[in-house]
Design a protein around this motif. Structure first.
Motif, PDB file in Angstrom:
ATOM      1  N   GLY A  45       1.136  -1.075  -0.098  1.00 60.50           N
ATOM      2  CA  GLY A  45       0.007   0.016   0.252  1.00 60.50           C
ATOM      3  C   GLY A  45       0.920   0.992  -0.093  1.00 60.50           C
ATOM      4  N   ALA A  46       0.587   2.158  -0.987  1.00 56.71           N
ATOM      5  CA  ALA A  46       1.587   3.225  -1.001  1.00 56.71           C
ATOM      6  C   ALA A  46       1.923   3.873   0.146  1.00 56.71           C
ATOM      7  CB  ALA A  46       1.011   4.255  -2.101  1.00 56.71           C
ATOM      8  N   PRO A  47       0.925   4.452   0.876  1.00 56.66           N
ATOM      9  CA  PRO A  47       1.416   5.304   2.049  1.00 56.66           C
ATOM     10  C   PRO A  47       2.083   4.453   2.979  1.00 56.66           C
ATOM     11  CG  PRO A  47      -0.983   5.821   1.363  1.00 56.66           C
ATOM     12  CD  PRO A  47      -0.374   4.657   0.589  1.00 56.66           C
ATOM     13  N   ARG A  87      10.263  -1.596  -4.605  1.00 55.83           N
ATOM     14  CA  ARG A  87       9.321  -1.615  -5.578  1.00 55.83           C
ATOM     15  C   ARG A  87       9.155  -0.272  -6.294  1.00 55.83           C
ATOM     16  NH1 ARG A  87       3.722  -3.426  -3.191  1.00 55.83           N
ATOM     17  NH2 ARG A  87       3.186  -3.611  -5.519  1.00 55.83           N
ATOM     18  N   ASN A 156      -6.742  -2.892  -1.716  1.00 60.27           N
ATOM     19  CA  ASN A 156      -7.003  -2.431  -0.281  1.00 60.27           C
ATOM     20  C   ASN A 156      -6.398  -1.172   0.147  1.00 60.27           C
ATOM     21  OD1 ASN A 156      -5.448  -2.430   2.629  1.00 60.27           O
ATOM     22  ND2 ASN A 156      -7.313  -3.360   2.863  1.00 60.27           N
ATOM     23  N   ALA A 161      -2.660  -0.493   4.537  1.00 64.28           N
ATOM     24  CA  ALA A 161      -2.094   0.130   3.533  1.00 64.28           C
ATOM     25  C   ALA A 161      -1.543   1.455   3.875  1.00 64.28           C
ATOM     26  CB  ALA A 161      -3.009   0.278   2.243  1.00 64.28           C
ATOM     27  N   THR A 162      -1.711   2.023   5.172  1.00 63.23           N
ATOM     28  CA  THR A 162      -1.144   3.084   5.229  1.00 63.23           C
ATOM     29  C   THR A 162      -0.849   3.460   6.957  1.00 63.23           C
ATOM     30  OG1 THR A 162      -3.590   3.744   6.154  1.00 63.23           O
ATOM     31  CG2 THR A 162      -3.199   4.232   3.888  1.00 63.23           C
ATOM     32  N   THR A 167      -6.982   5.638   3.047  1.00 62.41           N
ATOM     33  CA  THR A 167      -7.261   6.426   1.977  1.00 62.41           C
ATOM     34  C   THR A 167      -8.790   6.314   1.570  1.00 62.41           C
ATOM     35  OG1 THR A 167      -6.420   5.363   0.071  1.00 62.41           O
ATOM     36  CG2 THR A 167      -4.924   6.955   1.303  1.00 62.41           C
ATOM     37  N   GLN A 194      -5.828  -8.639  -2.620  1.00 61.65           N
ATOM     38  CA  GLN A 194      -5.822  -7.696  -1.572  1.00 61.65           C
ATOM     39  C   GLN A 194      -7.151  -7.323  -1.002  1.00 61.65           C
ATOM     40  OE1 GLN A 194      -3.859  -7.695  -4.333  1.00 61.65           O
ATOM     41  NE2 GLN A 194      -1.899  -6.431  -3.898  1.00 61.65           N
ATOM     42  N   ALA A 234      -4.672   5.185  -4.787  1.00 60.75           N
ATOM     43  CA  ALA A 234      -3.667   5.441  -5.748  1.00 60.75           C
ATOM     44  C   ALA A 234      -2.209   5.159  -5.366  1.00 60.75           C
ATOM     45  CB  ALA A 234      -3.853   7.026  -6.283  1.00 60.75           C
ATOM     46  N   ASN A 245      -3.015   3.075 -10.195  1.00 61.23           N
ATOM     47  CA  ASN A 245      -3.338   2.176  -9.019  1.00 61.23           C
ATOM     48  C   ASN A 245      -3.466   0.557  -9.519  1.00 61.23           C
ATOM     49  OD1 ASN A 245      -4.326   2.116  -6.271  1.00 61.23           O
ATOM     50  ND2 ASN A 245      -6.533   1.556  -7.267  1.00 61.23           N
ATOM     51  N   LYS A 246      -3.757  -0.046  -8.668  1.00 61.00           N
ATOM     52  CA  LYS A 246      -3.760  -1.594  -8.515  1.00 61.00           C
ATOM     53  C   LYS A 246      -4.415  -2.237 -10.058  1.00 61.00           C
ATOM     54  CE  LYS A 246      -2.384  -4.085  -6.645  1.00 61.00           C
ATOM     55  NZ  LYS A 246      -0.915  -4.771  -7.096  1.00 61.00           N
TER      56      LYS A 246
HETATM   57  O1  MRU Z   1       0.571  -4.054  -4.657  1.00 58.23           O
HETATM   58  P1  MRU Z   1       0.070  -3.306  -3.564  1.00 58.23           P
HETATM   59  O2  MRU Z   1      -0.634  -4.316  -2.796  1.00 58.23           O
HETATM   60  O3  MRU Z   1       1.043  -2.427  -2.606  1.00 58.23           O
HETATM   61  O4  MRU Z   1      -0.901  -2.103  -4.383  1.00 58.23           O
HETATM   62  C1  MRU Z   1      -1.738  -1.323  -3.424  1.00 58.23           C
HETATM   63  C2  MRU Z   1      -2.749  -0.425  -4.214  1.00 58.23           C
HETATM   64  O5  MRU Z   1      -2.901  -0.556  -5.468  1.00 58.23           O
HETATM   65  C3  MRU Z   1      -3.438   0.657  -3.536  1.00 58.23           C
HETATM   66  O6  MRU Z   1      -4.963   0.644  -4.106  1.00 58.23           O
HETATM   67  C4  MRU Z   1      -2.744   1.968  -3.185  1.00 58.23           C
HETATM   68  O7  MRU Z   1      -1.532   1.537  -2.806  1.00 58.23           O
HETATM   69  C5  MRU Z   1      -3.280   2.755  -2.382  1.00 58.23           C
HETATM   70  S1  MRU Z   1      -3.413   2.366  -0.831  1.00 58.23           S
HETATM   71  C6  MRU Z   1      -4.081   3.366   0.389  1.00 58.23           C
END
Ligand code: MRU
Length: 350
Positions: A45-47, A87, A156, A161-162, A167, A194, A234, A245-246
């Motif tokens: 998750g990006a954050p 990544r 997710n 993810a944060t 988000t 996810q 995103a 995004n995913k």
């Molecule tokens: O490959 P991942 O599971 O890290 O991908 C995550 C996503 O695509 C989420 O939608 C994105 O990071 C937003 S998380 C708040």
């Protein structure tokens, strides 16, 4: 739930690959272990990747006894480069590494001991800010959620993810906590599930009604059932508003357009990459074919099958209704609203 935290010189995180069947936490003071956790999606998750990257720099340097600031700064650069190779897509990871590097650059008159403290403070600040950004996104985003509302989401975007409560998912939970009658369709999110493994787990814990669908059911759901809005997260947002995004997000956006369903993206401004003019310039990670042919231990395609497995896709900005950030809701034309959003404080709609 804290998916990642700093405890006494170590990073503690939940192993997301084990969910939903096992809740296993890993504690480490080793950057190699943390980097591997990012690569293998134990942390994802990006954050959350931004927060992990910042803590990774502290792990790698905290016990280093350096003679000069230059040596410490070189060590920060080396660890940043190691983390940057885990990544390639989530902007937040690179954004956090840049903030950590600038601690050395901006404080050249200080001692190495002071810089060690500043690095830890910066990592903790990145985490705290992310928590606050999640809360603000939830607050702004909840305004566009009707009552009652049926929401469809992909992948997710929650606490897992944060560094905070999520988000896109923070919008869902905030609207729910405000007393709105919310129900959610969750895309399973092939190939690593996810949505099925993580989003359903998180929403169920909060008592939010959730219905799991396979990714290819989204069109039928929008045609046959009433979906009021789509909200997704995103990994990187280009200067023109294109959203990476995913993988599968683009499909959902097209389907939403076809059915007249508003399509919202939720992300902190740390996900925005003004250096990428449009989505086509953003690096898209490709994953190991085995995740498609032998996902979760069962072979589902013949040996030797050629596989293309991008982890992300690009949703062109004309398909997006609005981008919800911690500074307010950005609306088209995104080229302008993103810039003014970045210039402003947390003042609401742009
Ligand atoms: O490959 P991942 O599971 O890290 O991908 C995550 C996503 O695509 C989420 O939608 C994105 O990071 C937003 S998380 C708040």
């Amino acid at each position: 739930m804290k998916s990642i935290e700093w405890i006494g010189g170590k990073v503690r995180f939940i192993d997301q690959t084990k969910l939903p069947t096992e809740e296993i936490f890993i504690e480490t003071d080793d950057l190699a272990v943390l980097s591997d956790a990012i690569r293998t999606l134990k942390i994802r998750g990006a954050p959350a990747l931004g927060v992990a990257a910042a803590y990774g720099i502290v792990l790698a340097t905290q016990h280093l006894r350096t003679e000069t600031l230059q040596e410490l700064s070189d060590a920060v650069d080396r660890s940043a480069s190691q983390i940057a190779h885990t990544r390639p897509t989530a902007r937040n990871l690179f954004w956090a590494l840049e903030r950590m590097r600038s601690v050395c650059r901006l404080n050249t008159q200080e001692s190495a001991t002071q810089i060690h403290q500043r690095l830890l403070d910066e990592a903790l600040a990145i985490h705290t800010e992310d928590r606050e950004m999640c809360a603000a996104i939830g607050m702004y985003g909840a305004e566009v959620v009707p009552d009652p509302a049926v929401i469809l989401t992909h992948c997710n975007t929650g606490a897992l993810a944060t560094g905070g409560e999520g988000t896109a998912q923070s919008i869902i939970t905030t609207a729910f906590d405000q007393g709105k009658k919310i129900s959610v369709y969750v895309d399973e999110t092939r190939p690593l599930l996810q949505g099925a493994r993580l989003t359903t787990w998180e929403l169920q814990k909060k008592g939010i009604p959730v219905t799991l669908i396979t990714d290819n059911t989204a069109a039928f759901v929008m045609a046959r059932k009433k979906v009021d809005l789509v909200v997704v997260g995103a990994d990187r947002i280009a200067a023109n508003g294109d959203v990476v995004n995913k993988v599968g997000t683009y499909n959902v956006a097209i389907i939403a357009k076809e059915h007249g369903v508003p399509f919202y993206v939720a992300a902190p401004t740390s996900t925005i990459d003004l250096g990428s003019e449009h989505g086509g310039l953003i690096p898209i990670e490709e994953r190991d074919p085995i995740e498609v042919t032998e996902g979760f231990g069962r072979r589902t395609a013949p040996e030797g099958t050629n596989v293309y497995s991008p982890a992300f896709d690009v949703t062109p900005h004309p398909l997006i209704t609005a981008i919800v950030t911690e500074r307010g809701i950005l609306r088209p034309p995104f080229f302008d609203s993103i810039r003014s959003g970045l210039r402003r404080g947390n003042e609401g709609a742009v």
